[in-house]
Design a protein around this motif. Structure first.
Motif, PDB file in Angstrom:
ATOM      1  N   PRO A 347       0.847  -1.199   0.000  1.00  0.00           N
ATOM      2  CA  PRO A 347       0.000   0.000   0.000  1.00  0.00           C
ATOM      3  C   PRO A 347       0.878   1.243   0.000  1.00  0.00           C
ATOM      4  O   PRO A 347       2.018   1.219   0.487  1.00  0.00           O
ATOM      5  N   LEU A 348       0.355   2.330  -0.516  1.00  0.00           N
ATOM      6  CA  LEU A 348       1.160   3.541  -0.679  1.00  0.00           C
ATOM      7  C   LEU A 348       1.794   4.006   0.635  1.00  0.00           C
ATOM      8  O   LEU A 348       2.955   4.429   0.655  1.00  0.00           O
ATOM      9  N   SER A 349       1.052   3.912   1.729  1.00  0.00           N
ATOM     10  CA  SER A 349       1.584   4.391   3.005  1.00  0.00           C
ATOM     11  C   SER A 349       2.783   3.559   3.446  1.00  0.00           C
ATOM     12  O   SER A 349       3.784   4.098   3.927  1.00  0.00           O
ATOM     13  N   ARG A 350       2.709   2.242   3.270  1.00  0.00           N
ATOM     14  CA  ARG A 350       3.820   1.382   3.679  1.00  0.00           C
ATOM     15  C   ARG A 350       5.010   1.519   2.729  1.00  0.00           C
ATOM     16  O   ARG A 350       6.174   1.421   3.159  1.00  0.00           O
ATOM     17  N   ALA A 351       4.735   1.751   1.440  1.00  0.00           N
ATOM     18  CA  ALA A 351       5.824   1.954   0.488  1.00  0.00           C
ATOM     19  C   ALA A 351       6.605   3.216   0.837  1.00  0.00           C
ATOM     20  O   ALA A 351       7.841   3.231   0.804  1.00  0.00           O
ATOM     21  N   ALA A 352       5.888   4.293   1.216  1.00  0.00           N
ATOM     22  CA  ALA A 352       6.551   5.544   1.596  1.00  0.00           C
ATOM     23  C   ALA A 352       7.392   5.344   2.855  1.00  0.00           C
ATOM     24  O   ALA A 352       8.517   5.853   2.963  1.00  0.00           O
ATOM     25  N   GLU A 353       6.845   4.580   3.799  1.00  0.00           N
ATOM     26  CA  GLU A 353       7.577   4.314   5.045  1.00  0.00           C
ATOM     27  C   GLU A 353       8.857   3.526   4.774  1.00  0.00           C
ATOM     28  O   GLU A 353       9.921   3.844   5.309  1.00  0.00           O
ATOM     29  N   VAL A 389      -6.233   8.176  -1.584  1.00  0.00           N
ATOM     30  CA  VAL A 389      -6.087   6.865  -2.225  1.00  0.00           C
ATOM     31  C   VAL A 389      -4.932   6.079  -1.602  1.00  0.00           C
ATOM     32  O   VAL A 389      -4.271   5.289  -2.268  1.00  0.00           O
ATOM     33  N   SER A 390      -4.702   6.268  -0.306  1.00  0.00           N
ATOM     34  CA  SER A 390      -3.585   5.602   0.361  1.00  0.00           C
ATOM     35  C   SER A 390      -3.725   4.087   0.372  1.00  0.00           C
ATOM     36  O   SER A 390      -2.752   3.365   0.558  1.00  0.00           O
ATOM     37  N   PRO A 818     -12.102  -0.113   9.198  1.00  0.00           N
ATOM     38  CA  PRO A 818     -12.228   1.327   9.491  1.00  0.00           C
ATOM     39  C   PRO A 818     -11.514   2.224   8.482  1.00  0.00           C
ATOM     40  O   PRO A 818     -11.800   3.401   8.370  1.00  0.00           O
ATOM     41  N   THR A 819     -10.536   1.647   7.757  1.00  0.00           N
ATOM     42  CA  THR A 819      -9.819   2.426   6.744  1.00  0.00           C
ATOM     43  C   THR A 819      -9.872   1.643   5.441  1.00  0.00           C
ATOM     44  O   THR A 819     -10.626   0.684   5.293  1.00  0.00           O
ATOM     45  N   GLY A 820      -9.040   2.065   4.480  1.00  0.00           N
ATOM     46  CA  GLY A 820      -8.969   1.361   3.211  1.00  0.00           C
ATOM     47  C   GLY A 820      -7.770   0.442   3.144  1.00  0.00           C
ATOM     48  O   GLY A 820      -6.864   0.500   3.978  1.00  0.00           O
ATOM     49  N   GLY A 821      -7.768  -0.443   2.148  1.00  0.00           N
ATOM     50  CA  GLY A 821      -6.631  -1.320   1.926  1.00  0.00           C
ATOM     51  C   GLY A 821      -6.484  -2.394   2.976  1.00  0.00           C
ATOM     52  O   GLY A 821      -7.466  -2.943   3.485  1.00  0.00           O
TER      53      GLY A 821
END
Length: 858
Positions: A347-353, A389-390, A818-821
């Motif tokens: 997911p985009l958030s984990r890729a950024a991390e 779209v995270s 509660p969130t997406g992905g």
């Protein structure tokens, strides 16, 4: 400044509006595109302007067909004739003048590219940075044994070749060019200067003087033939000299052709920088194109970079690359144990991390190389997260994104581009977005505006309207009843304008009604157990039948996975309907209560310019019967088929029923002009002479739905069909309007209207995915009435929705999150809206509570 209204539709008397910005504005004068009534309007530059109005009022005509079209036309006209041949020619919109126009860009919901290889990473250009990152700091591994690749000396290469069986024929070559465009005359000259007489060009060995001219625009591979020899005991000295020359010419690589026992030639690559220390296998130099699934040098040879094999309806994951799309050599390159495929699957958030932390695992040299690349990628990933779209992954295929998701991905890309002085035109960017994410989206739009750009947004979302600097309200109705400038001003000024329908909803003087009582809960239930499709976490869904059911949750929470990908195909299978295989689940109970299943989606009703609302809804069949029953038609022997523009007998033969002729313009784009024989009416003279109530078949197809309701008052079969289209808010569209000009929301409502016209037997399950897309408050109110009508007839209606006015009117709500992905996919709450509103720390409940409270006050 109070809102300025227009009450005139004539050329002589126009609505004239001056913006607060005075000369610092885009000045539109005399706009008459489609249904626009000769309006004048000033759009302030470097501001956020939202255009509102009922569906079909002329919002898109002003924003896209006038403003954006003229911006594109002016840009194309500034190019040379040579450059224009590669671009679509855009006619000048019907407007007197547009002054102060900046370069325009549209960020809409159209798919743009249907390339199966297109992904979120490629659309945002993030993948280009990742390819560079892996080529420069990635660690390659042997595809055979998994060992890290190390350098291979010329002595090792010599010894490996010398160990070949005596008598083996060997061709030793120096790779000069690998898949590069050009004629490469300088490369061939350098081979000649080195004293060599042969080269292998694109797989064929030629004498240098016999090499045919190379096409400059095609990729070519050239190897200098250094030596041809047979392995024997005394060959070592000659082999050493030839290897040395090949390495010197190529810069460290050797290509060999070795004849096998069958007489065929096996090719091998030896590289002084890329070789496995354990098994001795050599590999070509790692380049950015090594990781491109759009290039033959990177794409998996089994699936050609698609990731799947087989026919479209029976595709399976490629067994060679396991869906990774790349060659084994590319998949074996890692950074901190992750391949580029592993990274893009996050997911985009984990890729950024992950990208923000990898520096600690790199050498000091690699850190300096990776740092600027990672900074740029993380910056773009941050923009994507901010537009809501995270939950997406970088490897998500672009064609699987909804229109709203694709538009938000493009919006994030535009924010990251850093362009200034541009006029951006957006088409409902809030579509498919939960209200909990609206603030972030609006802030991103603001960021783009505050960089020094002009933002013009066509929108129905109330939060976006209140965030605007200026609201432009178009109306008062749709089609010929719209196209006028009702008001322009701040959101507060429009809300205070009693003549503005939009203003009435903004001020709260008019609201979408909430039922005073809910329907009694049905004793019939439809249950699907233990659903694990995509990100769903073993969800068991229980739905009361004969109810209006809303499925809610933030974007990416699993709504479509649950309803479209699992419940629909599972129920279709029970009803013996053709449908894709359902997602993983344990069982489906209660299907015996359902007689019919109808999916009403936003797919086009037809892809041919000849398809139109009248043909899809079946109206044209009945209208043709009406014309065939006239005395004149009977006298001439005309049957119903004569009145179809698909019929060779009835249509204009010059334009073949299209109404326009194509004129080839050589180096310019083809030009379409109204047919000179039929005048765009599509039928031949004899067919047009047959009239019903003094109207020809062409006149009828040119009518709006509203006009046709009046015209066919005495024809019950036609009247029932056109009234059903009118009931879903499509009174403004023309019966013969090309289906290619309809939006997804309009196509969905045509399907709904068509189903509404059919005799209802009850026990039907209707599935709708965001039916409020593209709808004004007043249109949502009308649509809600139609849905309630279907439920009152004993049917069940399930809507996937983010519109809380519609959700508040539902009998039952299913909320996911509660969130997406990866962090979504849980069933958070289910029950009547009041039950959901009382759930603590629930995003949907929070907004429902506000809507329900406002409804009680109203």
């Amino acid at each position: 400044m109070p809102p300025v209204k227009s009450t005139s539709t004539s050329r002589r008397k126009r609505a004239s509006v001056k913006s607060r910005s005075g000369a610092h504005a885009i000045r539109i004068r005399g706009a008459r595109v489609n249904n626009l009534q000769n309006i004048d309007v000033d759009i302030p530059r470097d501001a956020l302007t939202v255009i509102t109005g009922v569906s079909g009022s002329g919002k898109s005509s002003l924003a896209f067909d006038t403003l954006y079209a003229e911006g594109q036309r002016q840009y194309i006209d500034s190019l040379s004739a040579y450059a224009r041949q590669f671009l679509d020619q855009i006619p000048r919109p019907d407007v007197d003048s547009i002054d102060g126009l900046a370069p325009t860009l549209a960020i809409d919901q159209k798919p743009g590219s249907t390339n199966a290889r297109s992904t979120v990473a490629t659309v945002t250009e993030i993948y280009d940075y990742l390819r560079l990152l892996y080529a420069r700091v990635g660690t390659p591994h042997c595809v055979e044994c998994g060992s890290a690749i190390s350098q291979q000396s010329s002595e090792v290469i010599r010894d490996r070749l010398a160990e070949l069986p005596d008598g083996t024929k060997l061709v030793l070559m120096a790779p000069m060019i690998r898949g590069r465009r050009g004629e490469h005359r300088d490369i061939l000259d350098s081979i000649r200067v080195a004293g060599l007489i042969r080269a292998r060009v694109d797989g064929e060995i030629h004498a240098l003087e016999d090499i045919p001219p190379l096409a400059a625009k095609k990729n070519h591979t050239i190897d200098a033939v250094v030596d041809r020899l047979v392995i024997r005991e005394d060959i070592e000295s000659r082999l050493t000299e030839s290897i040395s020359l090949a390495l010197r010419l190529s810069g460290g690589m050797i290509a060999t052709l070795i004849q096998n026992d069958a007489g065929d030639w096996d090719e091998a690559i030896y590289n002084t920088a890329m070789a496995c220390a354990d098994c001795g296998n050599s590999f070509e130099e790692i380049e950015p194109r090594t990781f491109s699934f759009n290039s033959p040098y990177g794409a998996c040879p089994s699936c050609d970079g698609i990731g799947k094999v087989g026919e479209k309806d029976r595709e399976t994951v490629c067994p060679v690359c396991q869906g990774g799309r790349l060659r084994a050599e590319a998949l074996a390159v890692t950074i901190d144990s992750k391949s580029i495929v592993d990274l893009t699957a996050l997911p985009l958030s984990r890729a950024a991390e992950w990208l923000g932390e990898i520096e600690t695992s790199l050498s000091e040299l690699h850190q300096r190389v990776a740092r600027p690349i990672c900074i740029e990628v993380v910056r773009r990933l941050t923009f994507l997260q901010r537009v809501g779209v995270s939950y997406l992954t970088l490897d998500r295929a672009a064609h699987t994104l909804s229109g709203g998701e694709l538009q938000r991905v493009r919006l994030a890309t535009s924010i990251g581009s850093g362009l200034v002085g541009v006029c951006y035109v957006l088409d409902e960017p809030s579509i498919g977005l939960h209200p909990a994410d609206h603030d972030r989206l609006i802030q991103c739009i603001r960021d783009l505006q505050q960089q020094g750009n002009t933002l013009v947004v066509v929108e129905h979302d109330e939060a976006t309207m209140w965030a605007a600097d200026v609201l432009i309200d178009i109306g008062p109705g749709a089609g010929s009843g719209g196209g006028q400038l009702i008001g322009i001003g701040t959101p507060q000024e429009i809300a205070a304008d009693k003549k503005s329908l939009t203003g009435q909803y903004l001020s709260g003087t008019r609201r979408i009604p909430i039922p005073s009582t809910r329907r009694p809960q049905s004793k019939k239930w439809l249950t699907i157990k233990n659903v694990r499709t995509n990100n769903l976490k073993d969800v068991t869904l229980k739905l009361p039948l004969e109810q209006l059911i809303g499925v809610s949750g933030v974007s990416g929470s699993g709504k479509s996975s649950l309803i479209n990908d699992t419940l629909y195909p599972a129920l279709a299978k029970k009803l013996d309907l053709v449908a894709p295989a359902p997602g993983p689940h344990k069982s489906l109970l209660g299907s015996q209560h359902i007689d019919k299943l109808i999916v009403i989606d936003q797919a086009p009703i037809g892809r041919s310019p000849r398809s139109c609302p009248a043909t899809y809804a079946g109206v044209l069949d009945e209208i043709r019967k009406v014309f065939a029953a006239t005395r004149e038609a009977k006298t001439r022997g005309f049957k119903a088929g004569r009145f179809s523009f698909n019929s060779a007998d009835g249509r204009c033969e010059l334009c073949k029923g299209h109404g326009a002729e194509r004129i080839e313009m050589n180096f310019l784009s083809d030009l379409f002009v109204t047919c000179t024989r039929c005048g765009g009416r599509r039928f031949n003279r004899q067919t047009l002479q047959v009239r019903f109530k003094d109207a020809s078949i062409a006149d009828v197809l040119d009518m709006t739905v509203d006009e046709s309701v009046e015209f066919f008052q005495d024809v019950p079969k036609v009247l029932r069909l056109v009234q059903s289209l009118q009931a879903v808010g499509l009174g403004y569209i023309h019966l013969g309007q090309s289906s290619t000009t309809l939006s997804g929301g309009e196509a969905q409502r045509i399907k709904l209207g068509t189903e509404l016209a059919k005799s209802s037997t009850g026990s039907t399950l209707y599935l709708l995915d965001e039916p409020t897309t593209g709808l004004h408050f007043a249109d949502v109110e009308r649509l809600l009435g139609v849905l309630q009508q279907l439920v009152d007839a004993g049917n069940t209606v399930i809507v996937i929705e983010h519109n809380f006015d519609l959700l508040a009117a539902c009998d039952w709500i299913v909320d996911l999150g509660p969130t997406g992905g990866e962090d979504g996919g849980y069933l958070l709450a289910e029950g009547p809206p009041e039950t959901i509103a009382d759930v603590r720390d629930n995003a949907t409940g929070k907004f429902l509570k506000q809507i329900l409270a406002a409804g009680k006050q109203g």
